[in-house]
Design a protein around this motif. Structure first.
Motif, PDB file in Angstrom:
ATOM      1  N   ARG A   1      -2.836  -8.157 -12.077  1.00  0.00           N
ATOM      2  CA  ARG A   1      -3.654  -7.766 -10.925  1.00  0.00           C
ATOM      3  C   ARG A   1      -4.245  -9.008 -10.270  1.00  0.00           C
ATOM      4  O   ARG A   1      -4.658  -9.951 -10.963  1.00  0.00           O
ATOM      5  CB  ARG A   1      -4.781  -6.817 -11.349  1.00  0.00           C
ATOM      6  CG  ARG A   1      -4.287  -5.487 -11.899  1.00  0.00           C
ATOM      7  CD  ARG A   1      -5.432  -4.595 -12.334  1.00  0.00           C
ATOM      8  NE  ARG A   1      -6.166  -4.022 -11.197  1.00  0.00           N
ATOM      9  CZ  ARG A   1      -5.859  -2.866 -10.630  1.00  0.00           C
ATOM     10  NH1 ARG A   1      -4.841  -2.143 -11.080  1.00  0.00           N
ATOM     11  NH2 ARG A   1      -6.563  -2.415  -9.603  1.00  0.00           N
ATOM     12  N   VAL A   2      -4.250  -8.990  -8.946  1.00  0.00           N
ATOM     13  CA  VAL A   2      -4.841 -10.068  -8.157  1.00  0.00           C
ATOM     14  C   VAL A   2      -5.875  -9.449  -7.226  1.00  0.00           C
ATOM     15  O   VAL A   2      -5.568  -8.487  -6.499  1.00  0.00           O
ATOM     16  CB  VAL A   2      -3.768 -10.821  -7.339  1.00  0.00           C
ATOM     17  CG1 VAL A   2      -4.409 -11.848  -6.422  1.00  0.00           C
ATOM     18  CG2 VAL A   2      -2.773 -11.494  -8.282  1.00  0.00           C
ATOM     19  N   ASP A   3      -7.095 -10.004  -7.261  1.00  0.00           N
ATOM     20  CA  ASP A   3      -8.205  -9.437  -6.475  1.00  0.00           C
ATOM     21  C   ASP A   3      -8.337  -7.942  -6.743  1.00  0.00           C
ATOM     22  O   ASP A   3      -8.612  -7.130  -5.850  1.00  0.00           O
ATOM     23  CB  ASP A   3      -8.006  -9.696  -4.980  1.00  0.00           C
ATOM     24  CG  ASP A   3      -8.081 -11.180  -4.640  1.00  0.00           C
ATOM     25  OD1 ASP A   3      -8.623 -11.955  -5.460  1.00  0.00           O
ATOM     26  OD2 ASP A   3      -7.579 -11.570  -3.565  1.00  0.00           O
ATOM     27  N   ASP A   4      -8.112  -7.577  -8.008  1.00  0.00           N
ATOM     28  CA  ASP A   4      -8.198  -6.201  -8.495  1.00  0.00           C
ATOM     29  C   ASP A   4      -7.188  -5.264  -7.844  1.00  0.00           C
ATOM     30  O   ASP A   4      -7.368  -4.048  -7.829  1.00  0.00           O
ATOM     31  CB  ASP A   4      -9.617  -5.642  -8.320  1.00  0.00           C
ATOM     32  CG  ASP A   4      -9.913  -4.541  -9.347  1.00  0.00           C
ATOM     33  OD1 ASP A   4      -9.312  -4.592 -10.443  1.00  0.00           O
ATOM     34  OD2 ASP A   4     -10.718  -3.644  -9.048  1.00  0.00           O
ATOM     35  N   GLN A   5      -6.115  -5.826  -7.303  1.00  0.00           N
ATOM     36  CA  GLN A   5      -5.021  -5.037  -6.763  1.00  0.00           C
ATOM     37  C   GLN A   5      -3.785  -5.231  -7.649  1.00  0.00           C
ATOM     38  O   GLN A   5      -3.475  -6.363  -8.046  1.00  0.00           O
ATOM     39  CB  GLN A   5      -4.687  -5.461  -5.326  1.00  0.00           C
ATOM     40  CG  GLN A   5      -5.795  -5.182  -4.324  1.00  0.00           C
ATOM     41  CD  GLN A   5      -5.977  -3.685  -4.104  1.00  0.00           C
ATOM     42  OE1 GLN A   5      -5.088  -2.974  -3.661  1.00  0.00           O
ATOM     43  NE2 GLN A   5      -7.177  -3.199  -4.405  1.00  0.00           N
ATOM     44  N   PRO A   6      -3.058  -4.154  -7.976  1.00  0.00           N
ATOM     45  CA  PRO A   6      -1.905  -4.292  -8.875  1.00  0.00           C
ATOM     46  C   PRO A   6      -0.732  -5.000  -8.197  1.00  0.00           C
ATOM     47  O   PRO A   6      -0.496  -4.840  -7.003  1.00  0.00           O
ATOM     48  CB  PRO A   6      -1.550  -2.840  -9.202  1.00  0.00           C
ATOM     49  CG  PRO A   6      -2.022  -2.056  -8.018  1.00  0.00           C
ATOM     50  CD  PRO A   6      -3.278  -2.756  -7.553  1.00  0.00           C
ATOM     51  N   VAL A   7      -0.040  -5.791  -8.984  1.00  0.00           N
ATOM     52  CA  VAL A   7       1.222  -6.385  -8.567  1.00  0.00           C
ATOM     53  C   VAL A   7       2.297  -5.726  -9.427  1.00  0.00           C
ATOM     54  O   VAL A   7       2.345  -5.924 -10.641  1.00  0.00           O
ATOM     55  CB  VAL A   7       1.231  -7.911  -8.757  1.00  0.00           C
ATOM     56  CG1 VAL A   7       2.594  -8.486  -8.372  1.00  0.00           C
ATOM     57  CG2 VAL A   7       0.122  -8.556  -7.927  1.00  0.00           C
ATOM     58  N   ALA A   8       3.128  -4.909  -8.776  1.00  0.00           N
ATOM     59  CA  ALA A   8       4.046  -4.039  -9.511  1.00  0.00           C
ATOM     60  C   ALA A   8       5.408  -4.685  -9.726  1.00  0.00           C
ATOM     61  O   ALA A   8       5.804  -5.617  -9.012  1.00  0.00           O
ATOM     62  CB  ALA A   8       4.218  -2.723  -8.761  1.00  0.00           C
ATOM     63  N   LEU A   9       6.132  -4.151 -10.710  1.00  0.00           N
ATOM     64  CA  LEU A   9       7.496  -4.590 -10.990  1.00  0.00           C
ATOM     65  C   LEU A   9       8.493  -3.674 -10.282  1.00  0.00           C
ATOM     66  O   LEU A   9       8.461  -2.451 -10.455  1.00  0.00           O
ATOM     67  CB  LEU A   9       7.766  -4.554 -12.501  1.00  0.00           C
ATOM     68  CG  LEU A   9       9.217  -4.786 -12.938  1.00  0.00           C
ATOM     69  CD1 LEU A   9       9.692  -6.184 -12.530  1.00  0.00           C
ATOM     70  CD2 LEU A   9       9.364  -4.586 -14.441  1.00  0.00           C
ATOM     71  N   PHE A  10       9.359  -4.264  -9.477  1.00  0.00           N
ATOM     72  CA  PHE A  10      10.486  -3.559  -8.880  1.00  0.00           C
ATOM     73  C   PHE A  10      11.766  -4.165  -9.441  1.00  0.00           C
ATOM     74  O   PHE A  10      11.815  -5.351  -9.751  1.00  0.00           O
ATOM     75  CB  PHE A  10      10.484  -3.691  -7.354  1.00  0.00           C
ATOM     76  CG  PHE A  10       9.596  -2.692  -6.647  1.00  0.00           C
ATOM     77  CD1 PHE A  10       8.761  -1.824  -7.337  1.00  0.00           C
ATOM     78  CD2 PHE A  10       9.596  -2.623  -5.254  1.00  0.00           C
ATOM     79  CE1 PHE A  10       7.946  -0.912  -6.684  1.00  0.00           C
ATOM     80  CE2 PHE A  10       8.792  -1.711  -4.580  1.00  0.00           C
ATOM     81  CZ  PHE A  10       7.964  -0.846  -5.302  1.00  0.00           C
ATOM     82  N   TYR A  11      12.811  -3.344  -9.545  1.00  0.00           N
ATOM     83  CA  TYR A  11      14.095  -3.833 -10.015  1.00  0.00           C
ATOM     84  C   TYR A  11      14.967  -4.223  -8.825  1.00  0.00           C
ATOM     85  O   TYR A  11      14.966  -3.541  -7.795  1.00  0.00           O
ATOM     86  CB  TYR A  11      14.846  -2.763 -10.808  1.00  0.00           C
ATOM     87  CG  TYR A  11      14.180  -2.303 -12.085  1.00  0.00           C
ATOM     88  CD1 TYR A  11      13.030  -2.914 -12.570  1.00  0.00           C
ATOM     89  CD2 TYR A  11      14.711  -1.238 -12.817  1.00  0.00           C
ATOM     90  CE1 TYR A  11      12.425  -2.474 -13.738  1.00  0.00           C
ATOM     91  CE2 TYR A  11      14.122  -0.794 -13.987  1.00  0.00           C
ATOM     92  CZ  TYR A  11      12.972  -1.405 -14.444  1.00  0.00           C
ATOM     93  OH  TYR A  11      12.385  -0.966 -15.594  1.00  0.00           O
ATOM     94  N   GLY A  12      15.715  -5.292  -8.980  1.00  0.00           N
ATOM     95  CA  GLY A  12      16.625  -5.691  -7.920  1.00  0.00           C
ATOM     96  C   GLY A  12      17.063  -7.134  -8.066  1.00  0.00           C
ATOM     97  O   GLY A  12      16.662  -7.832  -9.009  1.00  0.00           O
ATOM     98  N   ALA A  13      17.895  -7.576  -7.125  1.00  0.00           N
ATOM     99  CA  ALA A  13      18.422  -8.937  -7.153  1.00  0.00           C
ATOM    100  C   ALA A  13      17.818  -9.824  -6.074  1.00  0.00           C
ATOM    101  O   ALA A  13      17.933 -11.043  -6.142  1.00  0.00           O
ATOM    102  CB  ALA A  13      19.944  -8.910  -6.997  1.00  0.00           C
ATOM    103  N   THR A  14      17.175  -9.216  -5.070  1.00  0.00           N
ATOM    104  CA  THR A  14      16.610  -9.988  -3.960  1.00  0.00           C
ATOM    105  C   THR A  14      15.093  -9.897  -3.975  1.00  0.00           C
ATOM    106  O   THR A  14      14.531  -8.802  -3.829  1.00  0.00           O
ATOM    107  CB  THR A  14      17.122  -9.469  -2.603  1.00  0.00           C
ATOM    108  OG1 THR A  14      18.545  -9.487  -2.588  1.00  0.00           O
ATOM    109  CG2 THR A  14      16.588 -10.323  -1.459  1.00  0.00           C
ATOM    110  N   PRO A  15      14.395 -11.007  -4.180  1.00  0.00           N
ATOM    111  CA  PRO A  15      12.935 -10.950  -4.140  1.00  0.00           C
ATOM    112  C   PRO A  15      12.441 -10.720  -2.723  1.00  0.00           C
ATOM    113  O   PRO A  15      13.154 -11.011  -1.752  1.00  0.00           O
ATOM    114  CB  PRO A  15      12.515 -12.334  -4.654  1.00  0.00           C
ATOM    115  CG  PRO A  15      13.668 -13.220  -4.280  1.00  0.00           C
ATOM    116  CD  PRO A  15      14.894 -12.372  -4.421  1.00  0.00           C
TER     117      PRO A  15
END
Length: 416
Positions: free
Chosen positions: A113-127
Motif C-alpha cells: 500500500r502507498v499513501d494507504d491505497q492498495p497496489v494490486a497484482l495483475f497478470y500479464g506480459a505488458t506493464p
C-alpha cells in the motif's frame, strides 16, 4: 612394393611423411563439446617432419577399448522457488503497508500500500507504462486491465474486434468501431457535425484493448471494491503486472519509506531445483528430460527439466585474487509436489540426469582425438600413421569411435 602417388610415381617415406604432415598442418587444438576434454592438434612449422619409432617412445599412448559408455551424471542442486525479482514502487508516495515474507499474492490482491491505497497484482506480459485516463485509448496495456477485470468477474462490455477502426471521441462519447476493408487507408479525421475536429482514427490490432465507457465503468466498480477512489483512471502506480501469482521472498522496505525504492522481492510459488552445470557437460541435458532428485531426508522425487540456460555465468576473474569463477549454465527443474517437498523452502539436493548410453562400443580418451584441418577427427598410431574416425557419445573423458582399421587393444597416441 613401393606405394604409388596419384601420378604413378613411387612415394618415398619422406614424401609420404610430407603428405601426411600436410594433411594435419594448421590444425588447432579443439575441445570436445560434450566433455571439455582436450583434443590433440598438430601444426607444421618449417620443413615437414615425421614421428619415428624412436620418437614414439617419448609420447604417451593408450589402447582402444571396447566398453559401455554412459553420460549419466549426478550433480549438486538447490531446492527453492527459482530466481527472485525485486519490485520497485513508483511516484512520490509513502509506503504504508507491506506483506509478510512467505505470503502468496494472487490476481487482484494487494502487493503493498502507498499513501494507504492498495497496489494490486495483475497478470500479464505488458506493464502499465502510462496513465489510462482517456476514453478511446488503444493498446496492449489496456488489454491487460480489461483481461484482469474479466477474470475478477467484472463486466467490461464488448471490445471492438481486431481490424476495426476506433476514433477517439472529442467530447467523451463512446468510441465507435468502424469496419474498414483490410489493407485500405484509415478513415480521415476532420470536422465533426458540431464543427470540432476529431482525433485521427486508430486501427485495433490483435492483442490491443480499447478503453471504452463500459470498461471505465468496470474500473470504477473494481476501485470501489478494493478501497480505491473510484476515478476510472488507472496508472503505473496502481497495479503491478507480473506473469502470475507470486510468493514474497523478501521485504526490503518498511512502512514510512519512499515508494519509489526497491520494496520487496518475489518468486514463483512453485518449488524448483536449480543446478549449475559446466557448459561442456550440458550437451546431453534437454528440456523435458526426466530426472531424479534426492532430498536431504534421502527420499527421492521425480523432476522434469524445464529450462536449460543459454547464458554462461562466471569464467572470469572474481576479483579476489583466487583465480576465476568457473563458467556455468543454469538448469531449472520442476518437481512433482510431494509431502517431502512441501515441507522444505530451501535445501541442497542431488540431481541425477539419466543421459544416454552405448553398450559394447570402441572408445578412447578424448585426448586421443586429433582434429583435422579439413574437418573430422582421426587417431594417430605410434608410428605416425593416422586413422580417420567417426565420433559418437562423449562421456566422462571418453569418446566412442568407429572406423576402418580400429579394434580393441590398438595403441594410439594420447595427451595423457
Amino acid at each position: 612394393m613401393a606405394e604409388s602417388d596419384t601420378d604413378g610415381a613411387a612415394v618415398t617415406p619422406r614424401r609420404r611423411a610430407r603428405r601426411r604432415t600436410a594433411a594435419v598442418a594448421a590444425v588447432v587444438v579443439a575441445a570436445a563439446a560434450a566433455t571439455g576434454g582436450a583434443v590433440i592438434g598438430w601444426q607444421s612449422h618449417g620443413s615437414p617432419s615425421t614421428r619415428t619409432a624412436t620418437d614414439s617412445a617419448r609420447v604417451a599412448t593408450t589402447a582402444v577399448v571396447r566398453t559401455d559408455l554412459s553420460d549419466a551424471q549426478t550433480l549438486d542442486g538447490t531446492l527453492g522457488y527459482g530466481p527472485a525479482r525485486t519490485l520497485k514502487g513508483t511516484g512520490d508516495g509513502t509506503v504504508t503497508w507491506l506483506p509478510a515474507t512467505g505470503a502468496t499474492v494472487t490476481r487482484g490482491q494487494q502487493l503493498y500500500r502507498v499513501d494507504d491505497q492498495p497496489v494490486a497484482l495483475f497478470y500479464g506480459a505488458t506493464p502499465l507504462f502510462r496513465t489510462l485516463d482517456t476514453q478511446g485509448t488503444v493498446g496492449t496495456d489496456v488489454k491487460v486491465v480489461a483481461d484482469n477485470l474479466v477474470k475478477l468477474g467484472y463486466d467490461i462490455g464488448a471490445q471492438p474486434a481486431p481490424g476495426s477502426w476506433v476514433t477517439p471521441p472529442a467530447s467523451g462519447a463512446t468510441p465507435t468501431p468502424t469496419p474498414h476493408p483490410s489493407g485500405s487507408t484509415a478513415p480521415s479525421s476532420g470536422p465533426s457535425a458540431t464543427g470540432s475536429t476529431t482525433a485521427a482514427p486508430v486501427r485495433v490490432k490483435i492483442g490491443d484493448g480499447i478503453l471504452t465507457a463500459p470498461l471505465i465503468s468496470a474500473i470504477k466498480r473494481w476501485q470501489t471494491h478494493v478501497g480505491m477512489a473510484p476515478t476510472g483512471v488507472v496508472g503505473p502506480g496502481d497495479v503491478v503486472v507480473l506473469p502470475g501469482k507470486v510468493r514474497i521472498s523478501a521485504v526490503q522496505a518498511q512502512p514510512g519509506d519512499p515508494a519509489a525504492e526497491p520494496l520487496l522481492s518475489v518468486t514463483s510459488t512453485s518449488r524448483k531445483v536449480t543446478v549449475q552445470v559446466d557448459p561442456t557437460e550440458v550437451g546431453s541435458i534437454r528440456s523435458g528430460d526426466t530426472v531424479s532428485v534426492a532430498l536431504p531426508d534421502t527420499s527421492t522425487v521425480r523432476g522434469t527439466v524445464t529450462a536449460v540456460g543459454r547464458i554462461v555465468q562466471g569464467g572470469t576473474d572474481n576479483g579476489s585474487g583466487a583465480g576465476t569463477d568457473p563458467a556455468q549454465l543454469t538448469v531449472t527443474i520442476s518437481l512433482a509436489e510431494t509431502a517431502a517437498v512441501r515441507r522444505l523452502d530451501s535445501a541442497p539436493v542431488r540431481v541425477t540426469f539419466a543421459g544416454s548410453a552405448r553398450k559394447g562400443v570402441l572408445a578412447v580418451p578424448v585426448g586421443a582425438l586429433l582434429a583435422l584441418r579439413e574437418g573430422g577427427y582421426a587417431v594417430q598410431l605410434p608410428d605416425g600413421r593416422l586413422i580417420a574416425v567417426k565420433t559418437g557419445l562423449f562421456a566422462k573423458g571418453m569418446v566412442e569411435i568407429s572406423g576402418t582399421g580400429l579394434g580393441a587393444g590398438l595403441k594410439v597416441v594420447t595427451t595423457s
